[in-house]
Design an enzyme around this catalytic site. Sequence first.
Site, PDB file in Angstrom:
ATOM      1  N   VAL A  40       0.600  -0.882   0.469  1.00 53.66           N
ATOM      2  CA  VAL A  40      -0.054   0.043   0.173  1.00 53.66           C
ATOM      3  C   VAL A  40       1.062   1.590   0.148  1.00 53.66           C
ATOM      4  O   VAL A  40       0.497   1.929   0.317  1.00 53.66           O
ATOM      5  CB  VAL A  40      -1.154  -0.080   1.388  1.00 53.66           C
ATOM      6  CG1 VAL A  40      -2.216  -1.233   1.599  1.00 53.66           C
ATOM      7  CG2 VAL A  40       0.089  -0.348   2.859  1.00 53.66           C
ATOM      8  N   HIS A 100      -4.358  -4.157  -2.511  1.00 54.61           N
ATOM      9  CA  HIS A 100      -4.856  -4.609  -1.022  1.00 54.61           C
ATOM     10  C   HIS A 100      -4.909  -2.455  -0.683  1.00 54.61           C
ATOM     11  O   HIS A 100      -5.102  -2.362   0.033  1.00 54.61           O
ATOM     12  CB  HIS A 100      -3.600  -4.976   0.052  1.00 54.61           C
ATOM     13  CG  HIS A 100      -3.461  -6.009   0.057  1.00 54.61           C
ATOM     14  ND1 HIS A 100      -2.655  -6.622   0.138  1.00 54.61           N
ATOM     15  CD2 HIS A 100      -4.243  -6.698  -0.652  1.00 54.61           C
ATOM     16  CE1 HIS A 100      -3.311  -7.929   0.088  1.00 54.61           C
ATOM     17  NE2 HIS A 100      -3.621  -8.565  -0.250  1.00 54.61           N
TER      18      HIS A 100
END
Length: 242
Positions: free
Chosen positions: A105, A121
């Site tokens: 991320v 994600h």
Amino acid sequence: MPDQDRIRQVAQRLARARAVTVLTGAGISADSGVPTFRGADGLWRNYRAEDLASPEAFERNPRLVWEWYNWRRELIATKSPNPAHYALVQLEQRVGRFWLITQNVDGLHRAAGSQNLSEIHGNIWKVRCTACGRVDEDHTVPLALLPHCPRCQGLLRPHIVWFGESLAPEDLERSHEALRSSEVLLIIGTSGVVYPAASFAPIAKAAGAFVVEVNLDATPHTDLVDVSLQGRAKDTVPKLLA
Ligand code: BV8
Ligand code: ZN
């Protein structure tokens, strides 16, 4: 077979492949100084990611979850892509059909210039309103401890997929499409324990891909892959493009 020969074998496969998919995890960003989740530095104040990255944890204590994300945002804001991230940008430019699936991320693949990318994600630089659903990029470091929506004053949360939350359907569809149609799947720096990403290697293998893993250690994928290269991503991945 010595490592050099296996690296050459993989480099040749990549050189003639028309379709390549890459799956990355925290290990590719470790060489940029971003802590991994399950390594020695994987804890924050003795919490594990599974304890904080969940809707329940956010419901129970949004302030604590935001403290964790603010700590990570401040840390990641000072980090840059490393040679492994840049080597994947080069690979994307060389291969006809290329798709990069990242569990990270931290936004470092985007920062390095990767275009054909699914951040399955989510992204730590995006926030989402829990009331009206609006998603914005926000690079403020640190964010107000309980940030609110500029439109409706609802409480903002990280635009990240937490444990127990489903991935975006379009990310899953695009990932499965890439996994089923690639000649080579390159897995870099993931412990292979988080689903559904952990199912991507078997999916590609079943579809006939040549699967390669780059990791410091053995993982649940190691027995399944065609070639497992032990080494740091920043050292090993650039060699696959030589
Ligand atoms: C879902 C956002 C459907 C947070 C993350 C029981 C069995 C099977 C599955 C489950 C189960 N119970 C629950 C589940 C489902 C659960 C899951 O898989 N749990 C696991 C823990 C068992 N999955 C989910 O909940 C997913 N959603 O399934 O939806 C659903 C819906 C409703 C109800 C049920 C199911 C959502 C998963 C997404 C969770 N969010 N991230 C945040 O980042 O803030 S996951 C988190 O782990 C990170 O995104 C991270 O990317 C990811 C995976 O970790 P890795 O990237 O692999 O990192 P890790 O530290 O683990 O490993 C690093 C590796 O790099 C190591 O191998 C190391 O050796 C290597 N390395 C280190 N340095 C280097 C290196 N390699 C090379 N070079 C180096 N220098
Ligand atoms: Zn709102």
